[in-house]
Design an enzyme around this catalytic site. Sequence first.
Site, PDB file in Angstrom:
ATOM      1  N   ARG A  30     -21.575  64.815  11.159  1.00  0.00           N
ATOM      2  CA  ARG A  30     -22.920  64.341  10.793  1.00  0.00           C
ATOM      3  C   ARG A  30     -22.914  62.933  10.207  1.00  0.00           C
ATOM      4  O   ARG A  30     -23.934  62.246  10.257  1.00  0.00           O
ATOM      5  CB  ARG A  30     -23.593  65.339   9.835  1.00  0.00           C
ATOM      6  N   ASP A  88     -27.040  70.708   4.859  1.00  0.00           N
ATOM      7  CA  ASP A  88     -27.915  70.833   6.020  1.00  0.00           C
ATOM      8  C   ASP A  88     -29.120  69.890   5.946  1.00  0.00           C
ATOM      9  O   ASP A  88     -29.844  69.729   6.920  1.00  0.00           O
ATOM     10  CB  ASP A  88     -28.406  72.285   6.164  1.00  0.00           C
TER      11      ASP A  88
HETATM   12  C1  S3P Z   1     -24.281  78.637   5.785  1.00  0.00           C
HETATM   13  C2  S3P Z   1     -23.465  77.876   5.015  1.00  0.00           C
HETATM   14  C3  S3P Z   1     -23.323  76.425   5.180  1.00  0.00           C
HETATM   15  C4  S3P Z   1     -24.444  75.839   6.049  1.00  0.00           C
HETATM   16  C5  S3P Z   1     -24.746  76.670   7.255  1.00  0.00           C
HETATM   17  C6  S3P Z   1     -25.140  78.074   6.849  1.00  0.00           C
HETATM   18  C7  S3P Z   1     -24.346  80.089   5.522  1.00  0.00           C
HETATM   19  O1  S3P Z   1     -22.078  76.160   5.770  1.00  0.00           O
HETATM   20  O2  S3P Z   1     -24.113  74.534   6.438  1.00  0.00           O
HETATM   21  O3  S3P Z   1     -25.806  76.105   8.013  1.00  0.00           O
HETATM   22  O4  S3P Z   1     -25.288  80.753   5.984  1.00  0.00           O
HETATM   23  O5  S3P Z   1     -23.422  80.598   4.856  1.00  0.00           O
HETATM   24  P1  S3P Z   1     -20.702  76.033   4.902  1.00  0.00           P
HETATM   25  O6  S3P Z   1     -20.473  77.321   4.248  1.00  0.00           O
HETATM   26  O7  S3P Z   1     -19.654  75.718   5.921  1.00  0.00           O
HETATM   27  O8  S3P Z   1     -20.927  74.901   3.954  1.00  0.00           O
END
Ligand code: S3P
Length: 428
Positions: free
Chosen positions: A344, A313
């Site tokens: 991204r 992120d």
């Molecule tokens: C998140 C996990 C991440 C992140 C997202 C929030 C979470 O995604 O990019 O903004 O709260 O579990 P991924 O699990 O797909 O990497």
Amino acid sequence: MSILKVSPKGKFLYKTDKIASDKSISHRCAIFSLLSDRPSKIRNFLNAEDTLCTLHIVESLGASIQKNDNTLIITPPKTFKEPTSALNCGNSGTTMRLLMGFLSSLEGFYILYGDKYLTSRPMKRVVDPLRMIGANIDGRKDGELAPISIRGAKLTSFNYNSPISSAQVKSALILAGLRAKGVSTISEPILSRDHTEKMLKAMGANIRSDECKITLHSMTKPLKPLDIIVPNDPSSGFFFAVAAAITPNSKVILKNMLLNPTRVEGYKVLQRMGAKIEFIEKENSYDSVGDIVIQHAPLKGVVVEENIAWLIDELPALSIAFACAKGKSLVKNAKELRVKESDRISSVVKNLKKLDVQAVEFEDGYEVIGGEFKTATLESYGDHRVAMSFIVAGLRVPITLKDTKCINSSFPNFIELFSNLGNVFYED
Ligand code: S3P
């Protein structure tokens, strides 16, 4: 109202405790409150589009929600309600994927849908392992794409080796495993954010983590309710960190931030690039919390090829720091960036090129050569993090950014806070 003009305003010293509340923890608070039989008390819940989608769904499953100033009381239903209409996950992958895990074992029929961006993101990473343990789950393209339909079923315990480090996949499976009979294990290549494990353990779940492997027992009784103050989100604070790092003679102090090690890696990369950063830990209840101080210093290029799950992120905002650094920066092993709220890698490289910054896209990453920016009109690609990252670029040269509404998915007060750093106004 969604076209924004941004221009530099000069050096700043900015202190705030108003960074948006942590999105990951807020989603989990709403969903995990359903695992107790008593009301959960949540202070500082994130009031943004993504987390409100989760909260509305929790409400349509029968929970009652009371809001009092900054406090949310979520009372779980005695028996869950089968919603009469489809459940809207908006732009939020976390909402959709975590609820897929939870609903798979809940008696009833459910449909999860989202906006045009969420509807094109991969869901088989959760659908496949859930199907293997008995879930009755489907979607377009054999379950790869939303809308997703679920008919709650009895699930079996499992040992799952996830090929990707994803907290959403891990959390969906933990939620399924808690209600499947017996002992389950999940492992992942590197540890992804670990809020689910930590919060459930604090609620009394029988769950143990050992590096990248989690062992959990099914719930034999309702869990303890939550009583939590959600800290501020380090991923949201990171836009302000990069802003300070690229603006000579500037400093920001971010108060009451989550300091979980899986969430502050972006700040560590910025530190490796030369920025002066200090973490001041204050308390540690559900997780480590404290202040972060970020000060400008000349930046140098960096190679980022490890711990990508901890940076997923932050990489869009880091790219602005790369573009302001001396020399070349390289991001590798980051194919996951292609399946976030936007692709991204492509969104960042296209916008950097419009700013006249040299950037090259690879299948699993990109390269950026630091240099001067040219004023430009940029796009958010519907991705809140891309939008906020390129607003930060506006501290270097005047920019225009189209389609900024997506910022509301995680940080509705971003522009208000950012106006302390740069000139911002909406073009009508
Ligand atoms: C998140 C996990 C991440 C992140 C997202 C929030 C979470 O995604 O990019 O903004 O709260 O579990 P991924 O699990 O797909 O990497």
